[in-house]
Design an enzyme around this catalytic site. Structure first.
Site, PDB file in Angstrom:
ATOM      1  N   TYR A 142       0.864  -1.182   0.000  1.00 20.46           N
ATOM      2  CA  TYR A 142       0.000   0.000   0.000  1.00 20.46           C
ATOM      3  C   TYR A 142       0.900   1.231   0.000  1.00 20.46           C
ATOM      4  O   TYR A 142       1.504   1.577   1.018  1.00 20.46           O
ATOM      5  CB  TYR A 142      -0.899  -0.044   1.233  1.00 20.46           C
ATOM      6  CG  TYR A 142      -1.984   0.991   1.310  1.00 20.46           C
ATOM      7  CD1 TYR A 142      -2.243   1.893   0.279  1.00 20.46           C
ATOM      8  CD2 TYR A 142      -2.786   1.076   2.443  1.00 20.46           C
ATOM      9  CE1 TYR A 142      -3.255   2.835   0.375  1.00 20.46           C
ATOM     10  CE2 TYR A 142      -3.801   2.007   2.558  1.00 20.46           C
ATOM     11  CZ  TYR A 142      -4.020   2.888   1.518  1.00 20.46           C
ATOM     12  OH  TYR A 142      -5.031   3.823   1.635  1.00 20.46           O
ATOM     13  N   LYS A 170      -1.520  -1.391  -4.056  1.00 20.95           N
ATOM     14  CA  LYS A 170      -2.565  -0.379  -4.063  1.00 20.95           C
ATOM     15  C   LYS A 170      -1.854   0.959  -4.216  1.00 20.95           C
ATOM     16  O   LYS A 170      -1.111   1.396  -3.338  1.00 20.95           O
ATOM     17  CB  LYS A 170      -3.391  -0.396  -2.770  1.00 20.95           C
ATOM     18  CG  LYS A 170      -4.490   0.670  -2.782  1.00 20.95           C
ATOM     19  CD  LYS A 170      -5.296   0.716  -1.494  1.00 20.95           C
ATOM     20  CE  LYS A 170      -6.329   1.839  -1.570  1.00 20.95           C
ATOM     21  NZ  LYS A 170      -7.087   1.986  -0.303  1.00 20.95           N
TER      22      LYS A 170
END
Length: 300
Positions: A142, A170
């Protein structure tokens, strides 16, 4: 390694960064979470990301995080992937959460860059490797430097891509050049973490999205990907543009997406409940503006 093939979606294409419903008293609302999860999957989500930024992970306990995974798994069965947010500023604690998520039935873990301490890149890399080595679950990196203060630099991504359990990103980096560099040289599955980039990243070889706004309009966001896959790029662009007002109202109105999404879900009589302090609820004017933007998108 150079690759031209689009990576297979390890958790599907259309993922919702699901809010965590609470009761009026502020307790975890597992029944509400199950009802919301079922609605999201029925409306087109391939996967659900639990206990991420939108899920208020900083203010939920370890036991609440595990209970949420178990409850949502019970609600959606095998109809959707479940990715559990386990990232913290502490490598040891992150490992503990990853193991707990695996035991609770998650399909993967979302691991954010350690925040506040601002570790250098070699320490960032070691953090992710340690977490990936600790459990059998695939890892989503992330990258959100606007919140963590530390970027996962593209060269670090390139090295991490060699780990067999680090499979996806992400991407909230706002660095399309860096993203293209990693996409062109690895098989990492890239998910847009910023809704305004859904189509742009998908067209560039991304895998799909992990979206906060999908809590509100899961079918409308998925239709962007579906139109592109069908070869109707003009329609995909039009659908992306139509979503712009709600995306801006939800994500760029000076309030965290958790606050705006919960305000609108509550207004729609859908499971949400309050936010936990230090977050504060949206006011009536903000909620009315969100509702208007939502109704215009639904009517488009």
């Amino acid at each position: 390694m150079t690759t031209t093939a689009t990576p297979a979606p390890p958790f599907g294409r259309a993922l919702c960064a699901m809010i965590t419903p609470f009761t009026d008293s502020g307790a975890l609302d597992l029944d509400g979470a199950q009802r919301l999860a079922d609605r999201l999957v029925t409306e087109g989500c391939d996967g659900l990301v639990l206990s991420g930024t939108t899920g208020e992970s900083p203010t939920t306990t370890d036991s609440e995080k595990s209970a949420l995974v178990r409850a949502v798994r019970e609600a959606v069965g095998e109809r959707a992937s479940i990715v559990a947010g386990v990232g913290t500023a502490d490598t040891r604690h992150t490992v503990e959460l990853a193991l707990a998520a695996e035991k609770a039935g998650a399909d993967g873990v979302l691991v954010v860059t350690p925040y506040y301490s601002r570790p250098p890149q070699d320490a960032v890399e070691e953090h992710f490797r340690t977490v990936a080595d600790a459990s059998g679950l695939p890892v989503v990196l992330y990258d959100i430097p606007g919140r963590t203060g530390t970027r996962i630099e593209p060269d670090t991504m390139l090295r991490l891509a060699a780990h067999p359990r680090i499979v996806a990103v992400k991407d909230c980096s706002y660095d399309f050049l860096g993203t293209q560099k990693v996409l062109s040289r690895t098989e990492l599955a890239y998910y847009a973490g910023c809704e305004e980039h859904i189509l742009a990243l998908y067209a560039m070889g991304g895998t799909g999205y992990v979206s906060t706004v999908a809590n509100l309009v899961p079918r409308q966001l998925r239709s962007i990907l579906d139109a592109f896959d069908a070869g109707d790029t003009a329609r995909a662009a039009r659908l992306q543009q139509q979503a712009t007002e709600l995306i801006e109202s939800t994500m760029s109105a000076g309030l965290p997406g958790t606050v705006t999404v919960k305000a609108l879900l509550n207004d729609l009589d859908l499971p949400a409940g309050p936010v936990r302090a230090p977050l504060r609820p949206a006011d009536r004017k903000t909620t009315d503006g969100l509702r208007a933007a939502y109704e215009r998108l639904r009517a488009a």
